[in-house]
Design an enzyme around this catalytic site. Structure first.
Site, short mmCIF file in Angstrom:
data_model
loop_
_atom_site.label_atom_id
_atom_site.label_comp_id
_atom_site.label_asym_id
_atom_site.label_seq_id
_atom_site.Cartn_x
_atom_site.Cartn_y
_atom_site.Cartn_z
N ASP A 132 -28.41 20.50 14.17
CA ASP A 132 -28.46 19.07 14.49
C ASP A 132 -28.48 18.85 15.99
OD1 ASP A 132 -25.85 19.95 14.84
OD2 ASP A 132 -25.01 18.72 13.25
N ASN A 181 -14.33 14.64 7.43
CA ASN A 181 -14.71 13.86 6.24
C ASN A 181 -15.59 14.67 5.29
OD1 ASN A 181 -17.09 13.99 7.63
ND2 ASN A 181 -17.33 11.78 7.93
N HIS A 216 -18.30 16.42 6.17
CA HIS A 216 -19.72 16.51 6.52
C HIS A 216 -20.11 17.94 6.89
CE1 HIS A 216 -18.83 15.38 10.98
NE2 HIS A 216 -19.36 16.59 11.03
N GLU A 247 -23.36 12.96 6.66
CA GLU A 247 -22.15 12.20 6.46
C GLU A 247 -21.99 11.84 4.98
OE1 GLU A 247 -20.16 12.12 8.80
OE2 GLU A 247 -20.85 11.16 10.64
#
Ligand code: GLP
Length: 241
Positions: free
Chosen positions: A67, A136, A138, A143
């Site tokens: 990313d 979270n 990810h 996400e």
């Protein structure tokens, strides 16, 4: 999923660094999927040490990073391009043309996504993918969402991720968008290693390993991959049953 729990992040770095060195020695033309963040740093340090000891060459290795932030010059210290050159590539004999990143400043994000997907395919796919995990759940910048993604795409970052990563942005505002490989891009890797260290990852790790497979906790999809090894330190493994 194979789970390996070690005492701390340093031990994971040593063991996984050794795994990478042996992997590249056995497959000198392999395609590596690489990650950024604090988690891979001990592994990258171990790889650099082995390279400097003359144990391994990366001359024929190809890499694809997971990313990249949007709207951040790649020369900025927080770009993942700069992170990778500073922490790994500058020390190795890897060829610049074999290093691949998503362009977070592309004029056409859809075209850039297609270009990256095609480049991964043209390289023969990813042999070994490194993953960290967000608080979270990810992976890369996938996400929590209503559905699993497939190919690379541009994503709006969640507040959880902005809060976690904004500590690094002392000279520029933290971007709210990024380009990321999709879940499909990651799942098509032949082999995956995921590393989680520290107590802040314990809840996400529990969901990933013991919870249902859901795009609300993107890393849970790894339960459906045939060759995943998860490296945990004691703190990240602390909530496992
Ligand atoms: C970041 C990255 C991920 C990384 C994760 C955890 O935002 N996009 O690829 O795995 O969040 O980062 P860290 O290792 O710093 O905890």
């Amino acid at each position: 999923m194979k789970i390996i729990t070690l005492e701390n992040a340093a031990q994971i770095g040593e063991q996984l660094g050794r795994y990478y060195v042996d992997f590249v020695k056995a497959h000198p033309s392999c395609v590596l999927g690489l990650a950024t963040g604090a988690t891979p740093l001990p592994t990258y340090a171990a790889i650099v040490k082995a390279f400097q000891a003359g144990e391994v060459s990366f001359a024929d290795v190809t890499t694809f990073n997971l990313d990249e932030y949007c709207d951040l010059p790649k020369e900025n210290k927080n770009s993942y391009y700069t992170f990778m050159w500073q922490n790994l590539f500058q020390y190795l004999d890897i060829k610049k043309e074999n290093v691949n990143f998503l362009d977070g400043n592309a004029a056409d994000y859809d075209a850039e996504s297609r270009r990256y997907a095609e480049a991964i395919r043209a390289a023969g796919g990813i042999d070994l993918q490194f993953l960290g995990i967000g608080r979270n759940g990810h992976i890369a910048f996938n996400e929590p969402a209503d559905a699993f993604t497939d190919e690379p795409f541009r994503v709006a970052l969640t507040q959880s991720t902005i809060d976690a990563n904004s500590i690094y942005f002392d000279d520029a505002p933290m971007p709210h968008y990024a380009m990321t490989m999709g879940i499909g891009s990651i799942m098509r890797s032949k082999q995956i290693v995921l590393v989680a260290t520290g107590e802040s990852k314990a809840q996400a790790v529990k969901g990933m390993i013991e919870g249902e497979v859901t795009p609300r906790l993107p890393a849970s999809v790894l339960q459906q991959h045939a060759d995943v090894t998860v490296y945990l330190d004691k703190a990240a493994a602390s909530l496992l049953g």
